[in-house]
Design a protein around this motif. Structure first.
Motif, PDB file in Angstrom:
ATOM      1  N   LEU A 137       0.853  -1.179   0.000  1.00  0.00           N
ATOM      2  CA  LEU A 137       0.000   0.000   0.000  1.00  0.00           C
ATOM      3  C   LEU A 137       0.887   1.226   0.000  1.00  0.00           C
ATOM      4  O   LEU A 137       1.884   1.275   0.711  1.00  0.00           O
ATOM      5  CB  LEU A 137      -0.916  -0.003   1.226  1.00  0.00           C
ATOM      6  N   ARG A 138       0.519   2.221  -0.784  1.00  0.00           N
ATOM      7  CA  ARG A 138       1.316   3.437  -0.909  1.00  0.00           C
ATOM      8  C   ARG A 138       0.385   4.645  -0.853  1.00  0.00           C
ATOM      9  O   ARG A 138      -0.753   4.572  -1.307  1.00  0.00           O
ATOM     10  CB  ARG A 138       1.999   3.452  -2.273  1.00  0.00           C
ATOM     11  N   TYR A 139       0.868   5.746  -0.306  1.00  0.00           N
ATOM     12  CA  TYR A 139       0.129   7.002  -0.372  1.00  0.00           C
ATOM     13  C   TYR A 139       0.367   7.643  -1.727  1.00  0.00           C
ATOM     14  O   TYR A 139       1.510   7.753  -2.176  1.00  0.00           O
ATOM     15  CB  TYR A 139       0.603   7.960   0.706  1.00  0.00           C
ATOM     16  N   LEU A 140      -0.705   8.086  -2.403  1.00  0.00           N
ATOM     17  CA  LEU A 140      -0.592   8.877  -3.626  1.00  0.00           C
ATOM     18  C   LEU A 140      -1.058  10.282  -3.305  1.00  0.00           C
ATOM     19  O   LEU A 140      -2.174  10.464  -2.823  1.00  0.00           O
ATOM     20  CB  LEU A 140      -1.488   8.302  -4.728  1.00  0.00           C
ATOM     21  N   HIS A 141      -0.208  11.264  -3.536  1.00  0.00           N
ATOM     22  CA  HIS A 141      -0.580  12.643  -3.260  1.00  0.00           C
ATOM     23  C   HIS A 141      -1.552  13.127  -4.333  1.00  0.00           C
ATOM     24  O   HIS A 141      -1.291  12.981  -5.528  1.00  0.00           O
ATOM     25  CB  HIS A 141       0.655  13.536  -3.200  1.00  0.00           C
ATOM     26  N   VAL A 142      -2.671  13.699  -3.895  1.00  0.00           N
ATOM     27  CA  VAL A 142      -3.734  14.133  -4.798  1.00  0.00           C
ATOM     28  C   VAL A 142      -3.634  15.639  -4.981  1.00  0.00           C
ATOM     29  O   VAL A 142      -3.474  16.379  -4.003  1.00  0.00           O
ATOM     30  CB  VAL A 142      -5.114  13.766  -4.209  1.00  0.00           C
ATOM     31  N   LYS A 143      -3.732  16.095  -6.241  1.00  0.00           N
ATOM     32  CA  LYS A 143      -3.697  17.532  -6.506  1.00  0.00           C
ATOM     33  C   LYS A 143      -5.006  18.173  -6.072  1.00  0.00           C
ATOM     34  O   LYS A 143      -6.051  17.523  -6.042  1.00  0.00           O
ATOM     35  CB  LYS A 143      -3.475  17.792  -7.986  1.00  0.00           C
ATOM     36  N   LYS A 144      -4.952  19.435  -5.744  1.00  0.00           N
ATOM     37  CA  LYS A 144      -6.169  20.151  -5.367  1.00  0.00           C
ATOM     38  C   LYS A 144      -7.102  20.235  -6.566  1.00  0.00           C
ATOM     39  O   LYS A 144      -6.647  20.410  -7.693  1.00  0.00           O
ATOM     40  CB  LYS A 144      -5.831  21.576  -4.934  1.00  0.00           C
ATOM     41  N   PRO A 145      -8.415  20.153  -6.336  1.00  0.00           N
ATOM     42  CA  PRO A 145      -9.339  20.315  -7.462  1.00  0.00           C
ATOM     43  C   PRO A 145      -9.349  21.770  -7.929  1.00  0.00           C
ATOM     44  O   PRO A 145      -9.317  22.691  -7.114  1.00  0.00           O
ATOM     45  CB  PRO A 145     -10.689  19.917  -6.880  1.00  0.00           C
ATOM     46  N   ALA A 146      -9.387  21.953  -9.241  1.00  0.00           N
ATOM     47  CA  ALA A 146      -9.374  23.307  -9.793  1.00  0.00           C
ATOM     48  C   ALA A 146     -10.782  23.874  -9.821  1.00  0.00           C
ATOM     49  O   ALA A 146     -11.744  23.171 -10.111  1.00  0.00           O
ATOM     50  CB  ALA A 146      -8.804  23.273 -11.206  1.00  0.00           C
ATOM     51  N   LYS A 147     -10.897  25.139  -9.473  1.00  0.00           N
ATOM     52  CA  LYS A 147     -12.210  25.776  -9.459  1.00  0.00           C
ATOM     53  C   LYS A 147     -12.563  26.342 -10.826  1.00  0.00           C
ATOM     54  O   LYS A 147     -13.725  26.377 -11.215  1.00  0.00           O
ATOM     55  CB  LYS A 147     -12.224  26.892  -8.415  1.00  0.00           C
ATOM     56  N   GLY A 148     -11.584  26.802 -11.566  1.00  0.00           N
ATOM     57  CA  GLY A 148     -11.836  27.313 -12.910  1.00  0.00           C
ATOM     58  C   GLY A 148     -12.213  28.782 -12.916  1.00  0.00           C
ATOM     59  O   GLY A 148     -12.611  29.341 -11.900  1.00  0.00           O
ATOM     60  N   PRO A 149     -12.103  29.415 -14.088  1.00  0.00           N
ATOM     61  CA  PRO A 149     -12.393  30.845 -14.189  1.00  0.00           C
ATOM     62  C   PRO A 149     -13.886  31.133 -14.058  1.00  0.00           C
ATOM     63  O   PRO A 149     -14.722  30.340 -14.492  1.00  0.00           O
ATOM     64  CB  PRO A 149     -11.883  31.211 -15.580  1.00  0.00           C
ATOM     65  N   ARG A 150     -14.204  32.273 -13.464  1.00  0.00           N
ATOM     66  CA  ARG A 150     -15.598  32.654 -13.251  1.00  0.00           C
ATOM     67  C   ARG A 150     -15.837  34.058 -13.800  1.00  0.00           C
ATOM     68  O   ARG A 150     -14.917  34.844 -13.926  1.00  0.00           O
ATOM     69  CB  ARG A 150     -15.939  32.615 -11.760  1.00  0.00           C
ATOM     70  N   CYS A 151     -17.092  34.330 -14.105  1.00  0.00           N
ATOM     71  CA  CYS A 151     -17.487  35.643 -14.632  1.00  0.00           C
ATOM     72  C   CYS A 151     -17.271  36.701 -13.548  1.00  0.00           C
ATOM     73  O   CYS A 151     -17.629  36.486 -12.389  1.00  0.00           O
ATOM     74  CB  CYS A 151     -18.948  35.599 -15.062  1.00  0.00           C
ATOM     75  N   GLY A 152     -16.699  37.836 -13.937  1.00  0.00           N
ATOM     76  CA  GLY A 152     -16.430  38.895 -12.980  1.00  0.00           C
ATOM     77  C   GLY A 152     -17.673  39.616 -12.500  1.00  0.00           C
ATOM     78  O   GLY A 152     -17.667  40.234 -11.441  1.00  0.00           O
ATOM     79  N   ASP A 153     -18.759  39.540 -13.282  1.00  0.00           N
ATOM     80  CA  ASP A 153     -19.995  40.227 -12.904  1.00  0.00           C
ATOM     81  C   ASP A 153     -20.908  39.339 -12.062  1.00  0.00           C
ATOM     82  O   ASP A 153     -21.315  39.707 -10.967  1.00  0.00           O
ATOM     83  CB  ASP A 153     -20.747  40.689 -14.155  1.00  0.00           C
ATOM     84  N   CYS A 154     -21.230  38.152 -12.591  1.00  0.00           N
ATOM     85  CA  CYS A 154     -22.229  37.312 -11.914  1.00  0.00           C
ATOM     86  C   CYS A 154     -21.628  36.133 -11.166  1.00  0.00           C
ATOM     87  O   CYS A 154     -22.328  35.472 -10.396  1.00  0.00           O
ATOM     88  CB  CYS A 154     -23.264  36.816 -12.915  1.00  0.00           C
ATOM     89  N   GLY A 155     -20.341  35.808 -11.379  1.00  0.00           N
ATOM     90  CA  GLY A 155     -19.704  34.722 -10.648  1.00  0.00           C
ATOM     91  C   GLY A 155     -19.966  33.344 -11.216  1.00  0.00           C
ATOM     92  O   GLY A 155     -19.595  32.343 -10.610  1.00  0.00           O
ATOM     93  N   LEU A 156     -20.570  33.267 -12.408  1.00  0.00           N
ATOM     94  CA  LEU A 156     -20.858  31.988 -13.041  1.00  0.00           C
ATOM     95  C   LEU A 156     -19.571  31.426 -13.651  1.00  0.00           C
ATOM     96  O   LEU A 156     -18.707  32.179 -14.085  1.00  0.00           O
ATOM     97  CB  LEU A 156     -21.884  32.199 -14.153  1.00  0.00           C
ATOM     98  N   ALA A 157     -19.429  30.093 -13.691  1.00  0.00           N
ATOM     99  CA  ALA A 157     -18.258  29.478 -14.319  1.00  0.00           C
ATOM    100  C   ALA A 157     -18.268  29.769 -15.814  1.00  0.00           C
ATOM    101  O   ALA A 157     -19.313  29.676 -16.457  1.00  0.00           O
ATOM    102  CB  ALA A 157     -18.266  27.982 -14.071  1.00  0.00           C
ATOM    103  N   LEU A 158     -17.114  30.140 -16.362  1.00  0.00           N
ATOM    104  CA  LEU A 158     -17.035  30.473 -17.784  1.00  0.00           C
ATOM    105  C   LEU A 158     -16.974  29.202 -18.615  1.00  0.00           C
ATOM    106  O   LEU A 158     -16.109  28.347 -18.393  1.00  0.00           O
ATOM    107  CB  LEU A 158     -15.795  31.330 -18.062  1.00  0.00           C
ATOM    108  N   SER A 159     -17.888  29.074 -19.575  1.00  0.00           N
ATOM    109  CA  SER A 159     -17.890  27.896 -20.434  1.00  0.00           C
ATOM    110  C   SER A 159     -16.852  28.074 -21.532  1.00  0.00           C
ATOM    111  O   SER A 159     -16.574  29.182 -21.965  1.00  0.00           O
ATOM    112  CB  SER A 159     -19.271  27.684 -21.041  1.00  0.00           C
TER     113      SER A 159
END
Length: 111
Positions: free
Chosen positions: A30-52
């Motif tokens: 058994l080994r530990y695998l280091h997990v990267k942080k989940p990315a939140k992604g870019p969001r709209c500066g006005d409404c805060g919605l995720a940019l498609s």
């Protein structure tokens, strides 16, 4: 009995940046695998919605992408969502129309 597992890096505390999951190696250990942080992604500066159209990556990963992958081919491409851009354009148009109406009314008032 359960096999003990040690961290593989120097940081020995269970912090946000030191998340791990247990993985079994081909040798059966058994080994530990280091997990990267989940990315939140870019969001709209006005409404805060995720940019498609723009991938959700960690900040450093964006430096490896080319320009077309970091934005959308539109005014305010990688910064604002399409809905907010549309409202901005409509608002600007209506303000200009209002100025023209005021000018016409003022000209009619002088006659």
């Amino acid at each position: 009995m359960v096999q003990r597992v040690n961290y593989r890096r120097r940081l020995s505390y269970n912090t946000k940046s030191n998340r791990v999951r247990i993985s079994k190696t081909p040798g059966g250990n058994l080994r530990y695998l280091h997990v990267k942080k989940p990315a939140k992604g870019p969001r709209c500066g006005d409404c805060g919605l995720a940019l498609s159209g723009i991938p959700a990556l960690r900040p450093r990963e964006y430096s490896r992408l080319n320009k077309s992958q970091k934005s959308v081919s539109r005014a305010y491409g990688g910064s604002r969502c399409s809905t907010c851009v549309r409202t901005r354009i409509v608002r600007a148009f209506l303000i200009e129309e209002q100025k023209i109406v005021k000018k016409v009314l003022k000209a009619q008032g002088k006659k």
